[in-house]
Design an enzyme around this catalytic site. Structure first.
Site: not given
Ligand code: AGP
Length: 606
Positions: A2, A27, A70, A96-97, A479, A483, A486, A502, A601
């Site tokens: 927070c 924050r 938060w 905050n904590g 994963e 990264k 994206e 395969h 996001k």
């Molecule tokens: C991951 O780096 C991406 N931003 C994206 O794949 C994300 O993980 C996915 O959209 C799921 O989002 P969520 O965890 O908020 O459900």
């Protein structure tokens, strides 16, 4: 995480506090509030702009405290917004904590006749400080007496109606910055809201408190010894201060991973019992004992975390698990067999496809469990039970600290389930012990991030990558590839290493490098064979290997080391160099890694 802010001086406090809260919204942003000496308290749900609407323009008070939240304990609501007050209503706290032992303290206070208005741990702290202040007649003595009962983390600011220009602030585990100017003094969770007023900043150390009035400030230890602390000139641009001194939120959030692992586990690791304490599941034990099938649902990184969660739950709890993409699972007919639990992994708690799976499951009478970061989000509210990540707000679009906290939350969940279903104390305690060591092991990796940056420079010319892993690091491979896609817009494929023959091995040549996630675990020999086959076809290999493994140096072209850990926990460590590799590659290619093109996001639309 927070944001707190406080001011005492000769100017009107309200505009200073509100501007400061706007600077701190990164924050936390689900609710906010201020207390203005001589006037009163104002709170609002949602962004700080909602709070601004509630404060009369002519509020004259020249001292006050503010907070942007938060949520960790208690849904986002006006009632749970800070500042919180004590039983008498004359002492105000912003915090905050996380207070780990707030439940037992609250029970004690209720037994003494205290009544509480909110669901927060902070309100308990306010009651405790108010009670000790009343007993001792001295706010500083009362503050320290109260904090002696507290376990957890805090960065707090405290005011009392009867001391209208005095602010007390204290630090244990959450930062406190004090801004010093002629006749004016500022307190905040970090320097971002202060540097527009003053560059003279001092930071409290752990276990210190300060008494601040418009005449000056004094810093003390919790044993009341005066600490002679002078402010230092903080000569940093505002946006760098907001990012904790880092150039991007993505790097700041990767650097936060050790703290996130500690916060996600805080109050939840039971070493003696070899288990996890998960408040959101405690009253669901009878149901969890009967579960004979688990379906994990997620999208993007959350889905890849689910691939790791599958093995954790199967290995520790002996329950069969399937992992599904939210966008696929929501459209399929669901044949419910036996007692199924649907686990939905989602940082935002708002991903449309994942939320649709929760609703579909509930229609089928299937109990749902949320592994969510944003408190009070739709998935958190609509699932039957859950485990919060406690990763704090993640502002970079790429999931970094949130992904790691999802892995830890899934480990805690698997441990909790396992200990209900035959996992031994010794096995559980071994994992708990290693979870306690992980933050330091991540710090070791982060300390060598310049090596990772150098490797990213070395691999800058390649336009295609293969990421391979097995077992626990099957998900890590996917994963790591995501990264790079994206934030650096580089084509990268995650693949199970066992699948090379395969098909994918046909792609291998000098311009198609492979990142091989190969810690010294049960899959190492098989990964070693994969790497030999790749090298035999002139493919370049970057290996993620366990410290001490020297033979890999003759095998791979480049090696990034991670500390040794239990096999089930290697994904948490192995993902850190992959996040940094993608980050540095994106920066070197000149892209805005915090706001990658075409991405949001949270994908709240289908
Ligand atoms: C991951 O780096 C991406 N931003 C994206 O794949 C994300 O993980 C996915 O959209 C799921 O989002 P969520 O965890 O908020 O459900």
């Amino acid at each position: 995480m927070c944001g707190i802010i406080a001011y005492t001086g000769f100017r009107r406090a309200a505009p200073i506090l509100l501007d400061g809260l706007r600077m701190l919204e990164y924050r936390g942003y689900d609710s906010s509030g201020v207390y203005i000496a001589g006037d009163g308290v104002y709170r609002a749900l949602g962004p700080v702009d909602n709070l601004v609407q509630k404060i009369p323009v002519d509020v004259q008070g020249t001292a006050g405290i503010g907070h942007t939240r938060w949520a960790t304990h208690g849904q986002p609501s006006e009632q749970n917004a800070h500042p919180h007050h004590d039983q008498q209503g004359g002492l105000w706290v912003v915090h905050n904590g996380i207070i780990e032992n707030y439940a037992e303290l609250r029970a004690e206070l209720v037994a003494e006749g205290h009544t509480f208005i909110s669901e927060t741990d902070t309100e308990v702290l306010a009651h405790l400080i108010g009670m000790r202040y009343e007993e001792t007649g001295d706010l500083a003595t009362g503050l320290v007496r109260a904090l002696e009962r507290v376990r957890g983390t805090y960065g707090i600011a405290v005011m009392a109606d009867d001391l209208p220009d005095t602010i007390l602030t204290a630090r244990m585990g959450s930062p406190i910055a004090i801004g010093v100017k002629d006749g004016e003094y500022f307190v905040a969770s970090d320097a971002a809201p202060l540097i527009r007023h003053t560059q003279q900043i001092l930071y409290l150390e752990e276990g210190e408190y300060a008494v601040i009035t418009s005449e000056g400030y004094d810093v003390f230890s919790f044993t009341h010894e005066r600490q002679h602390r002078s402010p230092e000139l903080l000569d940093l641009p505002l946006d760098v201060v907001e990012k904790g001194g880092h150039p991007h939120f993505m790097l700041k959030e990767i650097m936060e991973v050790p703290d996130v692992l500690e916060n996600s586990a805080r109050g939840r690791l039971l070493l003696k019992e070899g288990s996890a304490k998960l408040g959101g599941l405690e009253d669901q034990v009878p149901f969890l004992r009967t579960v004979d099938r688990v379906v994990i649902v997620g999208c993007g990184s959350a889905y890849y975390a689910g691939l790791v969660g599958k093995l954790l739950i199967e290995d520790l709890a002996g329950i069969p698990v399937t992992v599904e993409l939210g966008s696929e699972y929501r459209h399929r007919p669901h044949r419910v067999v036996g007692t199924t639990a649907l686990v939905v992994v989602s940082q935002s708690g708002e991903t449309a496809d994942s939320l649709a799976c929760v609703r579909e499951a509930k229609r089928m009478g299937v109990k749902t469990i949320g592994i969510v970061n944003v408190v009070g989000s739709s998935i958190a509210r609509e699932t039957d039970m859950g485990v919060y990540n406690h990763a704090g707000p993640e502002l970079g679009v790429a999931s970094t600290k949130a992904y790691v906290s999802q892995l830890e939350a899934l480990m805690l969940f698997a441990l909790f389930l396992g200990r209900l279903r035959g996992l031994s104390v010794a096995q559980g305690a071994g994992l708990v012990c290693e979870l306690m060591r992980l933050p330091e092991k991540v710090r070791d990796i982060l300390a060598h991030r310049d090596k990772i940056q150098h490797i990213a420079e070395e691999y800058l010319g390649y336009d295609d990558f293969l990421f391979i892993g097995r077992s626990y690091n099957f998900g890590t491979a996917y994963e790591g590839a995501l990264k790079l896609k994206e934030v650096a817009y580089v084509h990268a494929e995650g693949y199970g290493a066992g699948e090379m023959k395969h098909g994918p091995i046909a792609m291998i040549d000098e311009i198609f490098p492979t990142v091989a996630i190969m810690p010294s675990d049960s899959m190492y020999e098989k990964m070693r064979s994969n790497v030999e086959e790749i090298r035999a076809r002139k493919g370049r290999v970057l290996a993620i290997a366990t410290e001490g493994n020297t033979e890999i140096l003759a095998l791979a072209d480049d090696v990034l080391y991670i500390p040794d850990t239990k096999e089930a926990l290697t994904p948490i460590l192995a993902t850190i160099p992959l996040q940094l590799f993608a980050y540095y590659t994106g920066v070197l290619r000149g892209f805005n890694v915090d706001r990658p093109r075409n991405l949001a996001k949270s994908v709240t639309v289908e």
